[in-house]
Design a protein around this motif. Sequence first.
Motif, mmCIF file in Angstrom:
data_model
loop_
_atom_site.group_PDB
_atom_site.id
_atom_site.type_symbol
_atom_site.label_atom_id
_atom_site.label_comp_id
_atom_site.label_asym_id
_atom_site.label_seq_id
_atom_site.Cartn_x
_atom_site.Cartn_y
_atom_site.Cartn_z
ATOM 1 N N LYS A 71 0.826 -1.212 0.000
ATOM 2 C CA LYS A 71 0.000 0.000 0.000
ATOM 3 C C LYS A 71 0.859 1.260 0.000
ATOM 4 N N GLY A 73 2.149 4.675 -1.265
ATOM 5 C CA GLY A 73 1.517 5.760 -2.007
ATOM 6 C C GLY A 73 2.491 6.877 -2.313
ATOM 7 N N ASN A 92 0.898 -1.224 -6.268
ATOM 8 C CA ASN A 92 0.829 -0.374 -5.094
ATOM 9 C C ASN A 92 -0.148 0.764 -5.376
ATOM 10 N N GLN A 93 -0.004 1.898 -4.714
ATOM 11 C CA GLN A 93 -0.983 2.986 -4.846
ATOM 12 C C GLN A 93 -0.298 4.282 -5.283
ATOM 13 N N ASN A 119 0.125 0.282 -11.063
ATOM 14 C CA ASN A 119 0.013 1.547 -10.338
ATOM 15 C C ASN A 119 -0.608 2.566 -11.290
#
Length: 236
Positions: A71, A73, A92-93, A119
Amino acid sequence: MEGSHINSFALSFKNNRLSYCGQDCRKIPPALWNMYGAKVNYLDLSFNSIETLKGLERFTRLEELVLDNNKLGDTVTFPPLPYLKTLSLNNNQIVNLEALINKLCDSYPSLSYLSLLSNKACPNQLSDRDKDESDYQRYRYYVLYKLSNLHFLDSRRVSPPERLEASSRGEFTRVRRPSSNQDVTDTISPPPAFTARPLPLDLSTLGKHKGTYGKCRYKYTGKHSEGNRFILNSDL
């Protein structure tokens, strides 16, 4: 999973390669860097819930890092790792490509292999059905312009013509950020009179590095897909 305790059944350490996957960690357990930080040159923390890379700098010899399916970001900080050559951040973010690449430029001067599939920052059909091959190719030109030492980006080896194109046009394909009062997503602006041309996957070059990527251009089979993970030479 948040403190010093780790699940020993999920941990694998052999030949300076450490894996600790699928444990829903939101950060790197301190026990990992305390016990293995000075020994590890390969670290796999995929299929967790990692949001911060605090403590990563304790892995002082790290050369390969796999952080798929976490996770992470846009606010994540990448601790300096002077020897890091391979970084996988699939699924992922991450949205802001320009900010990410600037961080990687500062922290990982030896980076040669990078994967950002799934992503938002990587504009292909894994992350956005509205994107096409031309969007993805412009993204590649920009990343290769900024990270000129890359040999592999996502699932594709960097070709000499692509590298040459990136050096001349990559500056014009940079990510343009919206102003704070605009509610729009990131776009990548094409250079003047630019015509995208898809580059074929170079299968003959696969397998020459112990952390090379999959043979197909894109492969996605759900939340726990292994399609974008590294494979060893012995598996090919």
